[in-house]
Design a protein around this motif. Structure first.
Motif, short mmCIF file in Angstrom:
data_model
loop_
_atom_site.label_atom_id
_atom_site.label_comp_id
_atom_site.label_asym_id
_atom_site.label_seq_id
_atom_site.Cartn_x
_atom_site.Cartn_y
_atom_site.Cartn_z
N THR A 1 0.83 -1.21 0.00
CA THR A 1 0.00 0.00 0.00
C THR A 1 0.86 1.26 0.00
O THR A 1 0.63 2.19 -0.78
CB THR A 1 -0.95 0.01 1.22
N GLN A 2 1.85 1.29 0.87
CA GLN A 2 2.67 2.49 1.00
C GLN A 2 3.58 2.70 -0.21
O GLN A 2 3.72 3.83 -0.69
CB GLN A 2 3.49 2.43 2.29
N SER A 3 4.20 1.64 -0.70
CA SER A 3 5.10 1.83 -1.85
C SER A 3 4.30 2.24 -3.09
O SER A 3 4.70 3.17 -3.80
CB SER A 3 5.94 0.58 -2.11
N GLN A 4 3.17 1.60 -3.32
CA GLN A 4 2.35 1.97 -4.48
C GLN A 4 1.73 3.35 -4.31
O GLN A 4 1.70 4.14 -5.25
CB GLN A 4 1.28 0.92 -4.73
N GLY A 5 1.27 3.65 -3.10
CA GLY A 5 0.66 4.95 -2.85
C GLY A 5 1.65 6.10 -2.99
O GLY A 5 1.35 7.12 -3.61
N ASN A 6 2.85 5.93 -2.40
CA ASN A 6 3.85 6.99 -2.48
C ASN A 6 4.36 7.17 -3.91
O ASN A 6 4.63 8.29 -4.36
CB ASN A 6 5.02 6.72 -1.54
N TYR A 7 4.49 6.07 -4.63
CA TYR A 7 4.92 6.12 -6.03
C TYR A 7 3.87 6.88 -6.87
O TYR A 7 4.22 7.79 -7.63
CB TYR A 7 5.11 4.70 -6.53
N LYS A 8 2.61 6.51 -6.71
CA LYS A 8 1.54 7.16 -7.47
C LYS A 8 1.44 8.65 -7.11
O LYS A 8 1.29 9.49 -8.00
CB LYS A 8 0.20 6.46 -7.21
N LYS A 9 1.53 8.96 -5.83
CA LYS A 9 1.46 10.36 -5.40
C LYS A 9 2.59 11.17 -6.04
O LYS A 9 2.37 12.29 -6.53
CB LYS A 9 1.54 10.43 -3.87
N LEU A 10 3.78 10.61 -6.07
CA LEU A 10 4.93 11.28 -6.68
C LEU A 10 4.70 11.51 -8.17
O LEU A 10 4.85 12.63 -8.67
CB LEU A 10 6.20 10.45 -6.47
#
Length: 168
Positions: free
Chosen positions: A12-21
């Motif tokens: 969740t965090q890796s995909q979320g932070n990647y998408k947000k970036l």
């Protein structure tokens, strides 16, 4: 956001932070994406930041491949130590100077997806048990993936946001 402690949290965090970036970067015009950062920052523009992330993803993939074969990977890279990371990061920045932003974006997508495959292929225990794999030393595989993926993407987002805010 707390540090991931489970596979689900890491995904969740890796995909979320990647998408947000990437959503943040893509919201800028091409001209804004190519604009130079103020003097005094190692990464001179968005391309440099994304290239930095991609290169660290690639290093993590290499560590993983060698480590899971029972070999001892050179970490962080051949000829560098964790104490000489600033020198390594300068070399990374120089390496991608002539690479187009769109090419870097494409490479980052690929390296991100490869890391996601690794995360998905392991259980909570395999990801978060310290000393489970000889090559990870006293820490866990998950700790390396957090540092390379979720935390690193968050660092990049905050860096770009701060620089763009300061330029306004």
């Amino acid at each position: 956001m707390p540090r991931p402690k489970t596979k689900a949290d890491l995904i969740t965090q890796s995909q979320g932070n990647y998408k947000k970036l990437l959503d943040y970067v893509d919201a800028f015009s091409t001209q804004e994406q190519l604009a130079e950062f103020p003097q005094g920052t190692l990464n001179r523009n968005i391309r440099d930041v994304l290239a930095h992330l991609n290169h660290w993803n690639l290093m993590m993939l290499k560590w993983y491949t060698l480590g899971m074969k029972g070999e001892k990977p050179a970490m962080p890279a051949e000829g560098y130590t964790w104490k000489t990371m600033p020198d390594l990061n300068r070399k990374i920045q120089e390496r991608y100077n002539d690479t187009a932003l769109e090419d870097i974006k494409g490479e980052l997508v690929q390296s991100f997806e490869r890391l996601q495959v690794i995360i998905a292929g392991h259980s909570n225990e395999e990801l978060f048990t310290k000393k489970r794999y000889k090559w990870t030393g006293s820490t866990s595989l998950g700790a390396y993936l957090i540092s390379t993926a979720s935390s690193h993407y968050d660092w990049a987002y905050k860096l770009i946001k701060r620089i763009k805010k300061d330029k306004s």
